[in-house]
Design an enzyme around this catalytic site. Structure first.
Site, PDB file in Angstrom:
ATOM      1  CB  CYS A 151      -0.959   0.001   1.185  1.00  0.00           C
ATOM      2  SG  CYS A 151      -0.186  -0.290   2.790  1.00  0.00           S
ATOM      3  CG  HIS A 276      -0.636   4.583   3.607  1.00  0.00           C
ATOM      4  ND1 HIS A 276      -1.123   4.402   4.873  1.00  0.00           N
ATOM      5  CD2 HIS A 276      -0.091   3.383   3.241  1.00  0.00           C
ATOM      6  CE1 HIS A 276      -0.887   3.165   5.269  1.00  0.00           C
ATOM      7  NE2 HIS A 276      -0.261   2.524   4.287  1.00  0.00           N
TER       8      HIS A 276
END
Length: 379
Positions: A151, A276
């Site tokens: 990710c 993120h």
């Protein structure tokens, strides 16, 4: 002609002249009850319906549960050899050791595996694919397996791929600000528990007071996450690097097709539930301009440009959670290098950072199967 996977006929061989259009291929979601698996089921219900049967596979303890996909309840079955019968594409979101065992089984049953576990990232015979950047790599898969990047890499690579195509990327320095959900349910539960422990207090002003307040509720983190940041993600590797930092380096090189690209990463976990963020210093072979970068990024698939600091417009993780694109802002040319850009990117680590990218890869394979005339069982 693209080579056939080892031990499997090529698509051209199986198509035959005058072959009828194939039925929709069958999909298996392995790890369907996990955090990313559940997000994937939602994504499958939102996107174009390219699948026939969607089979849900998990550990024996989850067998018998029912989950909703495409508006219908589907019963979860336990992983077994028979569970992969008739499956054309299998998406794995399970621990690496589980994928290492079951992915070859799925391939032996005729499925193409899309693996999100990281078990096959270093295998040179397993392509690492981000459809917006190197989608064509999905067609050459000697082991019948396609890997999904981590990710963290996925949070920035679509942006870097678009800029690289125009300017030629020469090196990258990145700091990640990673959400608790990267550690799964344990990560989000830990952060919520810690936030409850410090809410309404004046903690955070004295050494160790937050650590004492959260006690043993560190969960998957090395230090308290509430009212704090933790400069660590992954496992310890040589010379003090973490596994996640090295993964960003190696995965970026592989996706971009730049095996010698200098990449330096520092991973930091922050008290954010989902999304993120990454501060990126990217240097290129050619001189860059902000206007030119804006034009490229505004047109890049899978990217949303949000860059007007005068109006307070730049991406933040809480604003992009639940969305599919990579968001980019704070685009600046380096003050000391006309060939370098400074960027801030955000993305939902459970969607594009995991489930969405896997779904997109699966759709590429599904299109390839249907275009070849090779149908699912019963076609």
């Amino acid at each position: 002609m693209i080579p056939a996977e080892a031990g499997r006929p090529s698509l051209a061989d199986s198509a035959g002249a005058g072959a009828r259009p194939a039925a929709k291929p069958h999909l298996a979601v392995v790890g369907a009850t996990g955090a990313v698996g559940r997000v994937l089921l939602g994504i499958l219900s939102e996107r174009a319906d390219v699948w026939g049967e969607i089979r849900l596979i998990a550990s024996p303890r989850s067998a018998g549960r029912k989950l909703t996909v495409r508006g219908e309840e589907v019963e979860v079955v336990a992983a077994s050899e028979d569970a992969f019968d008739g499956v054309d594409v299998a998406v794995f979101d399970v621990p690496p050791e589980v994928a290492a065992h079951w992915a070859p089984v799925a391939v032996s049953k005729g499925a193409v595996v899309v693996d999100n576990s990281g078990a096959f990232l270093a295998d040179p015979d397993v392509p690492l694919v981000v459809p917006e950047v190197n989608g064509c790599a999905a067609r050459i898969r000697p082991r019948g397996i396609i890997a999904n990047p981590h990710c963290t890499t996925l949070s920035m690579i679509v942006v870097l791929g678009a800029l690289h195509a125009e300017y030629g990327l020469s090196d990258v320095v990145v700091s990640s600000y990673q959400a608790a959900s990267a550690a799964g349910r344990a990560g989000t539960d830990t952060l919520r528990a810690q936030l409850s422990a410090v809410a309404g207090t004046e903690l955070g002003a004295a050494p160790g007071d937050v650590r004492r307040a959260v006690g043993d509720t560190l969960g998957p983190f090395q230090a308290p996450l509430a009212l704090n940041v933790v400069p660590w993600a992954g496992s310890l590797q040589a010379d003090g690097w973490s596994s996640e930092e090295l993964a960003i380096r190696e995965e970026s090189r592989k996706v971009l097709g730049l095996p010698e690209l200098p990449v330096t990463a520092t991973c930091v976990q922050v008290p954010v539930l989902t999304g993120h963020s990454m501060a990126v210093h990217a240097r290129f072979e050619n001189e860059v301009t902000v206007a030119g970068a804006h034009e490229i990024l505004a047109a890049a698939p899978g990217v949303v440009l949000c860059d007007d600091p005068a109006e307070g417009e730049y991406p933040t993780p809480s604003d992009v959670a639940g969305t599919d694109p990579t968001w980019v802002g704070r685009v600046r040319r380096s003050l000391d290098d006309p060939r370098a850009l400074e960027l801030f990117v955000c993305g939902d680590n459970l969607r594009k950072g995991a489930a969405l990218n896997a779904a997109q890869i699966g759709e590429l394979v599904a299109g390839e199967i249907r275009g070849s005339g090779r149908g699912a069982v019963g076609s």
